[in-house]
Write a protein that holds these residues in place. Structure first.
Motif, PDB file in Angstrom:
ATOM      1  N   LYS A   9      21.340   0.618  72.459  1.00  0.00           N
ATOM      2  CA  LYS A   9      22.256   1.572  73.090  1.00  0.00           C
ATOM      3  C   LYS A   9      22.201   1.454  74.612  1.00  0.00           C
ATOM      4  O   LYS A   9      23.237   1.470  75.278  1.00  0.00           O
ATOM      5  CB  LYS A   9      21.884   3.000  72.647  1.00  0.00           C
ATOM      6  N   LEU A  10      21.000   1.336  75.169  1.00  0.00           N
ATOM      7  CA  LEU A  10      20.834   1.174  76.614  1.00  0.00           C
ATOM      8  C   LEU A  10      21.503  -0.105  77.096  1.00  0.00           C
ATOM      9  O   LEU A  10      22.183  -0.114  78.126  1.00  0.00           O
ATOM     10  CB  LEU A  10      19.341   1.160  76.960  1.00  0.00           C
ATOM     11  N   SER A  11      21.346  -1.164  76.337  1.00  0.00           N
ATOM     12  CA  SER A  11      21.952  -2.451  76.678  1.00  0.00           C
ATOM     13  C   SER A  11      23.480  -2.369  76.664  1.00  0.00           C
ATOM     14  O   SER A  11      24.138  -2.862  77.575  1.00  0.00           O
ATOM     15  CB  SER A  11      21.475  -3.514  75.689  1.00  0.00           C
ATOM     16  N   GLU A  12      24.035  -1.731  75.642  1.00  0.00           N
ATOM     17  CA  GLU A  12      25.493  -1.598  75.533  1.00  0.00           C
ATOM     18  C   GLU A  12      26.079  -0.707  76.626  1.00  0.00           C
ATOM     19  O   GLU A  12      27.070  -1.050  77.259  1.00  0.00           O
ATOM     20  CB  GLU A  12      25.864  -0.994  74.175  1.00  0.00           C
ATOM     21  N   ASP A  13      25.453   0.454  76.837  1.00  0.00           N
ATOM     22  CA  ASP A  13      25.992   1.435  77.776  1.00  0.00           C
ATOM     23  C   ASP A  13      25.939   0.989  79.230  1.00  0.00           C
ATOM     24  O   ASP A  13      26.780   1.395  80.033  1.00  0.00           O
ATOM     25  CB  ASP A  13      25.261   2.774  77.646  1.00  0.00           C
ATOM     26  N   HIS A  14      24.959   0.171  79.579  1.00  0.00           N
ATOM     27  CA  HIS A  14      24.781  -0.208  80.976  1.00  0.00           C
ATOM     28  C   HIS A  14      24.987  -1.696  81.242  1.00  0.00           C
ATOM     29  O   HIS A  14      24.650  -2.178  82.332  1.00  0.00           O
ATOM     30  CB  HIS A  14      23.395   0.233  81.460  1.00  0.00           C
ATOM     31  N   ASN A  15      25.519  -2.406  80.251  1.00  0.00           N
ATOM     32  CA  ASN A  15      25.827  -3.826  80.390  1.00  0.00           C
ATOM     33  C   ASN A  15      24.652  -4.630  80.939  1.00  0.00           C
ATOM     34  O   ASN A  15      24.772  -5.376  81.911  1.00  0.00           O
ATOM     35  CB  ASN A  15      27.063  -4.037  81.275  1.00  0.00           C
ATOM     36  N   ILE A  16      23.489  -4.449  80.315  1.00  0.00           N
ATOM     37  CA  ILE A  16      22.324  -5.243  80.685  1.00  0.00           C
ATOM     38  C   ILE A  16      21.849  -5.995  79.450  1.00  0.00           C
ATOM     39  O   ILE A  16      22.208  -5.651  78.325  1.00  0.00           O
ATOM     40  CB  ILE A  16      21.185  -4.365  81.253  1.00  0.00           C
ATOM     41  N   SER A  17      21.065  -7.030  79.680  1.00  0.00           N
ATOM     42  CA  SER A  17      20.598  -7.835  78.553  1.00  0.00           C
ATOM     43  C   SER A  17      19.595  -7.050  77.720  1.00  0.00           C
ATOM     44  O   SER A  17      18.986  -6.079  78.190  1.00  0.00           O
ATOM     45  CB  SER A  17      19.948  -9.127  79.054  1.00  0.00           C
ATOM     46  N   LEU A  18      19.424  -7.473  76.481  1.00  0.00           N
ATOM     47  CA  LEU A  18      18.477  -6.814  75.593  1.00  0.00           C
ATOM     48  C   LEU A  18      17.049  -6.934  76.121  1.00  0.00           C
ATOM     49  O   LEU A  18      16.250  -6.010  75.977  1.00  0.00           O
ATOM     50  CB  LEU A  18      18.560  -7.405  74.187  1.00  0.00           C
ATOM     51  N   ASP A  19      16.739  -8.075  76.765  1.00  0.00           N
ATOM     52  CA  ASP A  19      15.401  -8.266  77.320  1.00  0.00           C
ATOM     53  C   ASP A  19      15.094  -7.256  78.419  1.00  0.00           C
ATOM     54  O   ASP A  19      14.010  -6.676  78.461  1.00  0.00           O
ATOM     55  CB  ASP A  19      15.225  -9.685  77.863  1.00  0.00           C
ATOM     56  N   VAL A  20      16.054  -7.035  79.297  1.00  0.00           N
ATOM     57  CA  VAL A  20      15.872  -6.076  80.392  1.00  0.00           C
ATOM     58  C   VAL A  20      15.766  -4.659  79.823  1.00  0.00           C
ATOM     59  O   VAL A  20      14.900  -3.879  80.236  1.00  0.00           O
ATOM     60  CB  VAL A  20      17.021  -6.174  81.415  1.00  0.00           C
ATOM     61  N   ALA A  21      16.619  -4.323  78.869  1.00  0.00           N
ATOM     62  CA  ALA A  21      16.578  -2.994  78.253  1.00  0.00           C
ATOM     63  C   ALA A  21      15.242  -2.772  77.545  1.00  0.00           C
ATOM     64  O   ALA A  21      14.651  -1.694  77.648  1.00  0.00           O
ATOM     65  CB  ALA A  21      17.732  -2.830  77.268  1.00  0.00           C
ATOM     66  N   LYS A  22      14.751  -3.804  76.856  1.00  0.00           N
ATOM     67  CA  LYS A  22      13.469  -3.692  76.162  1.00  0.00           C
ATOM     68  C   LYS A  22      12.339  -3.458  77.160  1.00  0.00           C
ATOM     69  O   LYS A  22      11.467  -2.615  76.942  1.00  0.00           O
ATOM     70  CB  LYS A  22      13.193  -4.946  75.339  1.00  0.00           C
ATOM     71  N   LYS A  23      12.348  -4.198  78.275  1.00  0.00           N
ATOM     72  CA  LYS A  23      11.312  -4.021  79.298  1.00  0.00           C
ATOM     73  C   LYS A  23      11.355  -2.615  79.884  1.00  0.00           C
ATOM     74  O   LYS A  23      10.303  -2.019  80.131  1.00  0.00           O
ATOM     75  CB  LYS A  23      11.482  -5.054  80.415  1.00  0.00           C
ATOM     76  N   LEU A  24      12.552  -2.088  80.114  1.00  0.00           N
ATOM     77  CA  LEU A  24      12.685  -0.734  80.653  1.00  0.00           C
ATOM     78  C   LEU A  24      12.099   0.310  79.705  1.00  0.00           C
ATOM     79  O   LEU A  24      11.328   1.179  80.116  1.00  0.00           O
ATOM     80  CB  LEU A  24      14.151  -0.410  80.942  1.00  0.00           C
ATOM     81  N   VAL A  25      12.465   0.230  78.439  1.00  0.00           N
ATOM     82  CA  VAL A  25      11.989   1.192  77.452  1.00  0.00           C
ATOM     83  C   VAL A  25      10.477   1.085  77.298  1.00  0.00           C
ATOM     84  O   VAL A  25       9.763   2.104  77.292  1.00  0.00           O
ATOM     85  CB  VAL A  25      12.702   0.996  76.093  1.00  0.00           C
TER      86      VAL A  25
END
Length: 93
Positions: A9-25
């Motif tokens: 959801k974070l990746s879709e909503d903010h147009n970032i890669s799954l890797d970046v979203a995973k690191k953030l979470v």
């Protein structure tokens, strides 16, 4: 909701890669755990409070065998939701 769903959801909503979203979470969750362990309390305004609670050791019986044993002292994390979160949840019911 699972962690993977939050990442997607974070990746879709903010147009970032799954890797970046995973690191953030992972970083946010890691930080919450670390600060709770260090300070005993983490407050996220509008969401709630994570608090470290100490449970004293005690003797207990194994119901299957009847053998008495000692459970060591341990720590638990409790979560108390904010009034704002509770209000939002109760409005949606």
């Amino acid at each position: 909701m699972r962690k993977s769903e939050i990442i997607n959801k974070l990746s879709e909503d903010h147009n970032i890669s799954l890797d970046v979203a995973k690191k953030l979470v992972e970083e946010v969750l890691s930080w919450i755990v670390q600060k709770t362990a260090e300070e005993g309390r983490v407050e996220i305004r509008g969401f709630g409070v994570f608090k470290l609670k100490r449970r004293n050791g005690r003797f207990t019986k194994n119901p299957k065998t009847g053998i008495e044993m000692y459970i060591e002292d341990r720590y638990l994390i409790s979560f108390k939701p904010s009034k704002k979160l509770l209000k939002k949840l109760n409005e949606e019911i």
